[in-house]
Design an enzyme around this catalytic site. Sequence first.
Site, PDB file in Angstrom:
ATOM      1  N   LYS A 175     -10.730   1.225   6.433  1.00 24.36           N
ATOM      2  CA  LYS A 175      -9.818   1.212   7.574  1.00 24.36           C
ATOM      3  C   LYS A 175      -8.682   2.187   7.290  1.00 24.36           C
ATOM      4  O   LYS A 175      -7.816   1.937   6.458  1.00 24.36           O
ATOM      5  CB  LYS A 175      -9.226  -0.175   7.836  1.00 24.36           C
ATOM      6  CG  LYS A 175      -8.627  -0.194   9.250  1.00 24.36           C
ATOM      7  CD  LYS A 175      -7.571  -1.233   9.477  1.00 24.36           C
ATOM      8  CE  LYS A 175      -6.212  -0.860   8.998  1.00 24.36           C
ATOM      9  NZ  LYS A 175      -5.611   0.340   9.643  1.00 24.36           N
ATOM     10  N   GLU A 251      -2.221  -0.503  -4.806  1.00 20.43           N
ATOM     11  CA  GLU A 251      -1.343   0.600  -5.195  1.00 20.43           C
ATOM     12  C   GLU A 251      -0.230   0.617  -4.160  1.00 20.43           C
ATOM     13  O   GLU A 251      -0.446   0.956  -3.005  1.00 20.43           O
ATOM     14  CB  GLU A 251      -2.133   1.912  -5.227  1.00 20.43           C
ATOM     15  CG  GLU A 251      -1.425   2.999  -6.010  1.00 20.43           C
ATOM     16  CD  GLU A 251      -0.618   3.917  -5.117  1.00 20.43           C
ATOM     17  OE1 GLU A 251       0.612   3.671  -5.009  1.00 20.43           O
ATOM     18  OE2 GLU A 251      -1.187   4.836  -4.533  1.00 20.43           O
ATOM     19  N   CYS A 285       4.447   8.055  -2.566  1.00 21.83           N
ATOM     20  CA  CYS A 285       4.846   6.874  -3.337  1.00 21.83           C
ATOM     21  C   CYS A 285       5.365   7.279  -4.708  1.00 21.83           C
ATOM     22  O   CYS A 285       6.121   6.551  -5.338  1.00 21.83           O
ATOM     23  CB  CYS A 285       3.680   5.902  -3.462  1.00 21.83           C
ATOM     24  SG  CYS A 285       2.160   6.676  -4.021  1.00 21.83           S
ATOM     25  N   GLU A 379      12.712   2.211  -1.497  1.00 22.41           N
ATOM     26  CA  GLU A 379      11.807   3.335  -1.236  1.00 22.41           C
ATOM     27  C   GLU A 379      12.116   3.888   0.152  1.00 22.41           C
ATOM     28  O   GLU A 379      11.867   3.235   1.165  1.00 22.41           O
ATOM     29  CB  GLU A 379      10.355   2.863  -1.289  1.00 22.41           C
ATOM     30  CG  GLU A 379       9.368   3.996  -1.086  1.00 22.41           C
ATOM     31  CD  GLU A 379       7.912   3.550  -1.183  1.00 22.41           C
ATOM     32  OE1 GLU A 379       7.536   2.600  -0.487  1.00 22.41           O
ATOM     33  OE2 GLU A 379       7.168   4.192  -1.947  1.00 22.41           O
TER      34      GLU A 379
END
Length: 493
Positions: A175, A251, A285, A379
């Site tokens: 997906k 992750e 990331c 983040e």
Amino acid sequence: MDFYGHVIDGEEAASLSGATFSSTDPHTRRPWAEAALGDGADADRAVSAARRAFDHGHWPRMGTAERGRILHRLADLIEEHAEDIALADTQDMGKPITQSQGNDVPRTAANFRFFADHARLSTSESYPMDTGHHAYTRFDPAGVVAAIAPWNFPMMLESWKVAPALAWGNTVVLKPAEDTPVSATLMARLALEAGMPPGVFNVLHGYGPDSAGQALTEHPAVDRITFTGESGTGRVIATAGARHLTPVSLELGGKGANIVFADADLAGAVEWSIRAVFTNSGQVCLAGSRLYVQREVYDEFLTRFAAAADALVVGDPRDPAVQIGPLASAEHHAKVAGYVDTIAEQGGTLRTGGLGDGWTIRPTVITGMDHTARHAREEIFGPVVVVIPFATEAEAIELANDTPYGLNAMLFTENLHRAHRVAAVLRAGTVWVNCFFVRDLRAPFGGVGDSGIGREGGTFSREFFTEPKAVVMQIDPAADRDRPRSSRGRSAR
Ligand code: TXE
């Protein structure tokens, strides 16, 4: 607008409900492609196809060489269609074309080639036993893999999951992120062209919560879930996996520390630090978005770094001269703009950068901010970096490790001893010394803390995508017979 369907059981298909959604080009801010919008019924269709292909199909039973030939052919086709695929990712999420074409497509092809070869050349341990038995390990495919991908490196990160899963004989339902549906359908079309049997690699489009993503992670016929995305989403997916005890590999986000010591090669440190935070317009990331610089070189480094940031070309991501494109979506732009708008509120000074046109954010360098400020802890996932001075090696290590994340860290020094010493104590899945983003596909990749669970890459991917099985065989019945009755069949080790 072109339509991109699910790919289920070798056929490109609309959703059972007929629902669709559109993908918006972040540069024009207009819809440019339409995709099928899947729900639970479509997820069930895709998983059932993958289940059938696994339980009754040829793919899991094929030799690794035969599978490898198909995966190599797929890599060739990806390279042949590099321009279309790169443009699809650029139009879907705004990444500069030089990055989608120069980095993402070649790395996608490399992932398929590497894992095809790795599975074929991989050896298994065997243990000759003193009892006249021999034990060895088989790596049998795990079954149906659900791969849920993010939008920041669409095809490349999808291939990082799909390639090892397929190479080890699993079947897959991928997906892709709803912001970037197009290249996944392109990849599945090419897989069929490469000779992959129907049902082996399926693509399911849709959203996450209460949609295709959630249905996929909760499906009882799924044997592995591999996910890359936000840490909060990772928690939801780990919970979904727990229901059926389905192993998950996660992750997740990061807030990479980048430490520049006074003994670094300053020109190199500036160049790599620019890449570390502004590649893919900061939507990485692994971004080195906390930049710690030793006081002795702070002023000089900052002057050079801010000038290099300022010189980056912002604009239409289809222009090969452009280095910073728009952010991936209106929502994501609003999130990052929120950080830019609150720099002063959090005690910082805007050294350079700020809001740009449309959904762009200019390369933004913040100084004067405390390490505990939101911008230095959360983040941001945009072209925004906080630069903070430090005095000693011990202080740098303490600052770098003071984060709930632990995906990666960078350090710049010409001192060999310091490089190893600091790398050893940084709490992160990857430490880059005097470089960034360089990957060996055999090495583990993943994070600690809020950055995830598990590692992928080489044998680490094998561990996740297979069910290692011990086979113990009697080789020498006499050796077993000669042993005292009470210890027969028991290992001498
Ligand atoms: O991520 P999500 P989003 C970070 C980054 C970014 C933030 C949000 O900080 O600003 O996450 O991005 C699917 N069950 N990263 O909203 O929600 C979803 O459809 C099953 C870091 O895009 O995690 C998409 O395919 N699936 C990151 C994928 O998860 C679900 C890369 C990622 O979406 C789901 C991207 C659910 N309940 C964003 N909810 C990195 N580690 O590189 C969502 N999804």
